[in-house]
Design a protein around this motif. Sequence first.
Motif, mmCIF file in Angstrom:
data_model
loop_
_atom_site.group_PDB
_atom_site.id
_atom_site.type_symbol
_atom_site.label_atom_id
_atom_site.label_comp_id
_atom_site.label_asym_id
_atom_site.label_seq_id
_atom_site.Cartn_x
_atom_site.Cartn_y
_atom_site.Cartn_z
ATOM 1 N N SER A 114 -0.799 4.644 -1.055
ATOM 2 C CA SER A 114 -1.637 5.299 -0.069
ATOM 3 C C SER A 114 -0.796 5.935 1.021
ATOM 4 C CB SER A 114 -2.583 4.273 0.554
ATOM 5 O OG SER A 114 -3.383 3.700 -0.431
ATOM 6 N N SER A 159 0.843 -1.204 0.000
ATOM 7 C CA SER A 159 0.000 0.000 0.000
ATOM 8 C C SER A 159 0.865 1.235 0.000
ATOM 9 C CB SER A 159 -0.916 0.001 1.226
ATOM 10 O OG SER A 159 -1.764 -1.111 1.220
ATOM 11 N N VAL A 165 -0.720 9.981 1.429
ATOM 12 C CA VAL A 165 -1.427 10.545 2.575
ATOM 13 C C VAL A 165 -0.466 11.160 3.577
ATOM 14 C CG1 VAL A 165 -1.510 8.498 4.074
ATOM 15 C CG2 VAL A 165 -3.313 10.184 4.172
ATOM 16 N N LEU A 219 -7.639 13.248 4.679
ATOM 17 C CA LEU A 219 -8.095 11.930 5.105
ATOM 18 C C LEU A 219 -9.283 11.462 4.275
ATOM 19 C CD1 LEU A 219 -7.765 12.360 8.965
ATOM 20 C CD2 LEU A 219 -6.271 11.060 7.446
ATOM 21 N N SER A 220 -10.159 12.389 3.929
ATOM 22 C CA SER A 220 -11.304 12.035 3.097
ATOM 23 C C SER A 220 -10.859 11.607 1.707
ATOM 24 C CB SER A 220 -12.268 13.220 3.001
ATOM 25 O OG SER A 220 -13.332 12.945 2.120
ATOM 26 N N ASP A 221 -9.871 12.336 1.153
ATOM 27 C CA ASP A 221 -9.356 11.989 -0.173
ATOM 28 C C ASP A 221 -8.682 10.626 -0.157
ATOM 29 O OD1 ASP A 221 -10.273 14.380 -1.131
ATOM 30 O OD2 ASP A 221 -8.314 15.364 -1.174
ATOM 31 N N LEU A 222 -7.967 10.331 0.924
ATOM 32 C CA LEU A 222 -7.317 9.026 1.047
ATOM 33 C C LEU A 222 -8.343 7.905 1.041
ATOM 34 C CD1 LEU A 222 -4.937 7.118 1.655
ATOM 35 C CD2 LEU A 222 -5.360 7.548 4.074
ATOM 36 N N GLU A 223 -9.394 8.061 1.803
ATOM 37 C CA GLU A 223 -10.417 7.031 1.879
ATOM 38 C C GLU A 223 -11.110 6.862 0.518
ATOM 39 O OE1 GLU A 223 -12.929 4.054 3.198
ATOM 40 O OE2 GLU A 223 -11.021 4.824 3.924
ATOM 41 N N SER A 224 -11.345 7.964 -0.160
ATOM 42 C CA SER A 224 -11.968 7.893 -1.480
ATOM 43 C C SER A 224 -11.065 7.163 -2.463
ATOM 44 C CB SER A 224 -12.265 9.306 -1.986
ATOM 45 O OG SER A 224 -12.760 9.267 -3.302
ATOM 46 N N ARG A 225 -9.762 7.460 -2.419
ATOM 47 C CA ARG A 225 -8.814 6.800 -3.311
ATOM 48 C C ARG A 225 -8.721 5.310 -2.987
ATOM 49 N NH1 ARG A 225 -4.777 9.759 -2.266
ATOM 50 N NH2 ARG A 225 -4.999 11.220 -3.992
ATOM 51 N N ARG A 226 -8.743 4.997 -1.695
ATOM 52 C CA ARG A 226 -8.668 3.596 -1.299
ATOM 53 C C ARG A 226 -9.839 2.800 -1.860
ATOM 54 N NH1 ARG A 226 -10.810 0.113 1.869
ATOM 55 N NH2 ARG A 226 -12.329 1.602 2.655
ATOM 56 N N ARG A 227 -11.030 3.364 -1.740
ATOM 57 C CA ARG A 227 -12.212 2.662 -2.242
ATOM 58 C C ARG A 227 -12.178 2.539 -3.763
ATOM 59 N NH1 ARG A 227 -15.029 6.080 1.491
ATOM 60 N NH2 ARG A 227 -15.672 7.366 -0.284
#
Length: 253
Positions: A7, A4, A11, A54-62
Amino acid sequence: MIRSEMSRRRVLTTVAGATTAALTAGAVLAPAAAAAPADTGARPLTNDGLKKALSDLESRRRRLLTGRVSGNGWEMQKAVDADGEIVTCPVPGTGLKVALREGDPATLLVHVVRRFHYEIAAIGLPGEPDPVQGWVAPSGVRDSGLPRSNQASGTAVAIRPGSYPPGVRGGLTEAQRLVVRDIIADTEGLVRWGGDDRPAQEGLFYLVVGPDDRSTARVAAKIRAWDVTPGLGAGVVADMTGSARRRRAARYS
């Protein structure tokens, strides 16, 4: 270990910037706050930049990450050219493009494709369907342990997959196989030929080392140096029947 690095690297860079900005702002405002009357109402500490990172990271992860690794230990990704690690790469001298994991893995695999094109059989002829295939969608990978699974992590390439189907041997002549052995030696065994697998897939080439292997960067740097040095690299046809060249190839057979 699941790869990962995309990410974590992005991040940490983003969050570090947001956190530094917040701390700097706090240091600048501290004297003024000390001089002002005490505020008896408690207020939650907020940082819009950090929240957005943090929101962008979660969006990219999904959107990109799967939590699954391919057979060689690299993480599969869901998309190409989507702010991830798998991108469309040109294959110089062929007019082709192929989706691979950017950086050192792409350097090694593009070198393989170029030498195959120059010395084994020209690919990308007019009207030729699917001459080279890199990344494939993880949703189509049933067994993560198979060599073909490495395509979903951008660390494998299948040359003419329709002409060299899984389980079929004899698609290459002895002279062509000699070139394949020499190509593998260029990569110092970091790339494996699918023709040596069971079942065989003679058009498949893939990394056999994981993301933490340090030799990948060294060998990729060697190949990049060849590419800018006259008389070296893909496109320079060497005599692979010489004893020294054959001994080199035999080390990785």
